[in-house]
Design a protein around this motif. Structure first.
Motif, PDB file in Angstrom:
ATOM      1  N   GLN A   1       0.818  -1.218   0.000  1.00 26.53           N
ATOM      2  CA  GLN A   1       0.000   0.000   0.000  1.00 26.53           C
ATOM      3  C   GLN A   1       0.855   1.273   0.000  1.00 26.53           C
ATOM      4  N   ALA A   2       1.708   1.363  -0.991  1.00 23.38           N
ATOM      5  CA  ALA A   2       2.530   2.565  -1.205  1.00 23.38           C
ATOM      6  C   ALA A   2       2.524   2.824  -2.706  1.00 23.38           C
ATOM      7  N   SER A   3       2.235   4.027  -3.127  1.00 22.61           N
ATOM      8  CA  SER A   3       2.135   4.273  -4.569  1.00 22.61           C
ATOM      9  C   SER A   3       3.466   4.049  -5.275  1.00 22.61           C
ATOM     10  N   THR A   4       3.366   3.736  -6.559  1.00 26.58           N
ATOM     11  CA  THR A   4       4.555   3.546  -7.382  1.00 26.58           C
ATOM     12  C   THR A   4       5.432   4.796  -7.327  1.00 26.58           C
ATOM     13  N   TYR A   5       4.803   5.969  -7.421  1.00 25.10           N
ATOM     14  CA  TYR A   5       5.538   7.238  -7.364  1.00 25.10           C
ATOM     15  C   TYR A   5       6.248   7.375  -6.015  1.00 25.10           C
ATOM     16  N   GLN A   6       5.538   7.104  -4.936  1.00 20.89           N
ATOM     17  CA  GLN A   6       6.122   7.266  -3.599  1.00 20.89           C
ATOM     18  C   GLN A   6       7.331   6.367  -3.408  1.00 20.89           C
ATOM     19  N   VAL A   7       7.239   5.111  -3.810  1.00 19.87           N
ATOM     20  CA  VAL A   7       8.371   4.188  -3.668  1.00 19.87           C
ATOM     21  C   VAL A   7       9.568   4.700  -4.469  1.00 19.87           C
ATOM     22  N   ALA A   8       9.304   5.220  -5.662  1.00 22.82           N
ATOM     23  CA  ALA A   8      10.398   5.751  -6.489  1.00 22.82           C
ATOM     24  C   ALA A   8      11.047   6.969  -5.832  1.00 22.82           C
ATOM     25  N   VAL A   9      10.230   7.871  -5.300  1.00 26.31           N
ATOM     26  CA  VAL A   9      10.761   9.109  -4.716  1.00 26.31           C
ATOM     27  C   VAL A   9      11.553   8.849  -3.441  1.00 26.31           C
ATOM     28  N   VAL A  10      11.023   8.019  -2.550  1.00 28.49           N
ATOM     29  CA  VAL A  10      11.721   7.813  -1.280  1.00 28.49           C
ATOM     30  C   VAL A  10      12.976   6.958  -1.445  1.00 28.49           C
ATOM     31  N   ASN A  11      13.126   6.342  -2.608  1.00 27.29           N
ATOM     32  CA  ASN A  11      14.326   5.554  -2.897  1.00 27.29           C
ATOM     33  C   ASN A  11      15.129   6.144  -4.048  1.00 27.29           C
ATOM     34  N   TYR A  12      14.908   7.427  -4.314  1.00 25.21           N
ATOM     35  CA  TYR A  12      15.596   8.119  -5.404  1.00 25.21           C
ATOM     36  C   TYR A  12      17.117   8.035  -5.191  1.00 25.21           C
ATOM     37  N   GLY A  13      17.806   7.608  -6.213  1.00 28.00           N
ATOM     38  CA  GLY A  13      19.253   7.439  -6.110  1.00 28.00           C
ATOM     39  C   GLY A  13      19.652   6.016  -5.763  1.00 28.00           C
ATOM     40  N   ASN A  14      18.712   5.246  -5.208  1.00 30.11           N
ATOM     41  CA  ASN A  14      18.970   3.837  -4.893  1.00 30.11           C
ATOM     42  C   ASN A  14      18.297   2.904  -5.892  1.00 30.11           C
ATOM     43  N   ILE A  15      17.062   3.239  -6.253  1.00 32.33           N
ATOM     44  CA  ILE A  15      16.339   2.478  -7.269  1.00 32.33           C
ATOM     45  C   ILE A  15      16.297   3.354  -8.514  1.00 32.33           C
ATOM     46  N   ASP A  16      16.701   2.812  -9.657  1.00 33.54           N
ATOM     47  CA  ASP A  16      16.705   3.626 -10.875  1.00 33.54           C
ATOM     48  C   ASP A  16      15.278   3.809 -11.406  1.00 33.54           C
ATOM     49  N   PRO A  17      15.059   4.801 -12.291  1.00 28.92           N
ATOM     50  CA  PRO A  17      13.703   5.102 -12.783  1.00 28.92           C
ATOM     51  C   PRO A  17      13.007   3.916 -13.468  1.00 28.92           C
ATOM     52  N   ASP A  18      13.774   2.994 -14.032  1.00 27.74           N
ATOM     53  CA  ASP A  18      13.169   1.813 -14.657  1.00 27.74           C
ATOM     54  C   ASP A  18      12.905   0.703 -13.649  1.00 27.74           C
ATOM     55  N   CYS A  19      13.378   0.854 -12.422  1.00 23.29           N
ATOM     56  CA  CYS A  19      13.192  -0.109 -11.335  1.00 23.29           C
ATOM     57  C   CYS A  19      13.705  -1.492 -11.723  1.00 23.29           C
ATOM     58  N   ASP A  20      14.833  -1.512 -12.386  1.00 17.72           N
ATOM     59  CA  ASP A  20      15.382  -2.805 -12.802  1.00 17.72           C
ATOM     60  C   ASP A  20      16.649  -3.173 -12.028  1.00 17.72           C
ATOM     61  N   ASN A  21      16.882  -2.480 -10.917  1.00 19.74           N
ATOM     62  CA  ASN A  21      18.077  -2.786 -10.125  1.00 19.74           C
ATOM     63  C   ASN A  21      17.744  -3.222  -8.691  1.00 19.74           C
ATOM     64  N   LEU A  22      16.542  -3.770  -8.478  1.00 20.90           N
ATOM     65  CA  LEU A  22      16.196  -4.292  -7.160  1.00 20.90           C
ATOM     66  C   LEU A  22      17.015  -5.551  -6.882  1.00 20.90           C
ATOM     67  N   MET A  23      17.526  -5.654  -5.667  1.00 17.56           N
ATOM     68  CA  MET A  23      18.350  -6.805  -5.281  1.00 17.56           C
ATOM     69  C   MET A  23      17.669  -7.545  -4.128  1.00 17.56           C
ATOM     70  N   PRO A  24      17.411  -8.854  -4.282  1.00 19.09           N
ATOM     71  CA  PRO A  24      16.834  -9.614  -3.166  1.00 19.09           C
ATOM     72  C   PRO A  24      17.676  -9.439  -1.895  1.00 19.09           C
ATOM     73  N   GLY A  25      16.979  -9.235  -0.784  1.00 17.14           N
ATOM     74  CA  GLY A  25      17.657  -9.015   0.498  1.00 17.14           C
ATOM     75  C   GLY A  25      17.868  -7.545   0.809  1.00 17.14           C
ATOM     76  N   GLU A  26      17.779  -6.686  -0.186  1.00 14.51           N
ATOM     77  CA  GLU A  26      17.951  -5.240  -0.004  1.00 14.51           C
ATOM     78  C   GLU A  26      16.729  -4.681   0.726  1.00 14.51           C
ATOM     79  N   THR A  27      16.956  -3.765   1.648  1.00 14.07           N
ATOM     80  CA  THR A  27      15.867  -3.102   2.342  1.00 14.07           C
ATOM     81  C   THR A  27      15.615  -1.754   1.676  1.00 14.07           C
TER      82      THR A  27
END
Length: 172
Positions: free
Chosen positions: A43-69
């Motif tokens: 229950q967190a918008s796609t935009y919100q997840v992108a903004v609060v993780n800006y610089g850690n998750i890229d705009p395409d969201c293709d760099n998520l790593m299992p185990g990463e918080t």
């Protein structure tokens, strides 16, 4: 030389401001997660997840790593009233279903374009009745923060974003 120093200082300052935010909820990435699947389940918008993780998750969201918080929301800027976009949805339909006016819907989801033709199936929107999401970081525009996945299906392929003002007397 002076210009490079000013730019470096501005980038550092923006990073420190972003880091000063307090994360109110976190999630540990699992194998197969996408930004949209995490957003829908938590229950967190796609935009919100992108903004609060800006610089850690890229705009395409293709760099998520299992185990990463990752962070799901900042204290005081954490929309948890969400809707997962379905085929055929328009912004007017979503606004009506949640009793939120379109101005607030757009403010909580600034990645949506003016005619609402860029929402896609599976995108998670904030549907709160007040503005609850953080602003785009460091002057970045919302579209630069959130990119639809390459396989995204437009919610309304006809291009009718639901902006039906033809029946209003003051709109030409």
């Amino acid at each position: 030389m002076f210009f490079k120093s000013v730019v470096s200082f501005a980038v550092l300052l923006a990073a420190q401001i972003a880091a000063a935010q307090t994360c109110s909820r976190t999630y540990t990435v699992q194998e197969g997660d996408t930004c949209d699947s995490i957003s829908a389940a938590q229950q967190a918008s796609t935009y919100q997840v992108a903004v609060v993780n800006y610089g850690n998750i890229d705009p395409d969201c293709d760099n998520l790593m299992p185990g990463e918080t990752i962070c799901l929301g900042f204290a005081g800027e954490d929309c948890q009233t969400t809707y997962v976009v379905q085929l055929g949805d328009t912004c007017d339909d979503i606004s009506a279903a949640y009793g939120v006016n379109t101005t607030i819907l757009y403010m909580n989801n600034p990645q949506i374009n003016e005619d609402c033709s860029n929402i896609y199936v599976g995108e998670v929107l904030c549907t709160a009745c007040t503005v609850e999401v953080p602003p785009a970081p460091g002057g970045a525009s919302a579209p630069a923060v959130v990119q639809p996945p390459p396989t995204a299906v437009p919610a309304n392929p006809s291009g009718d974003g639901g902006d039906d003002d033809d029946d209003l007397p003051w709109c030409d």
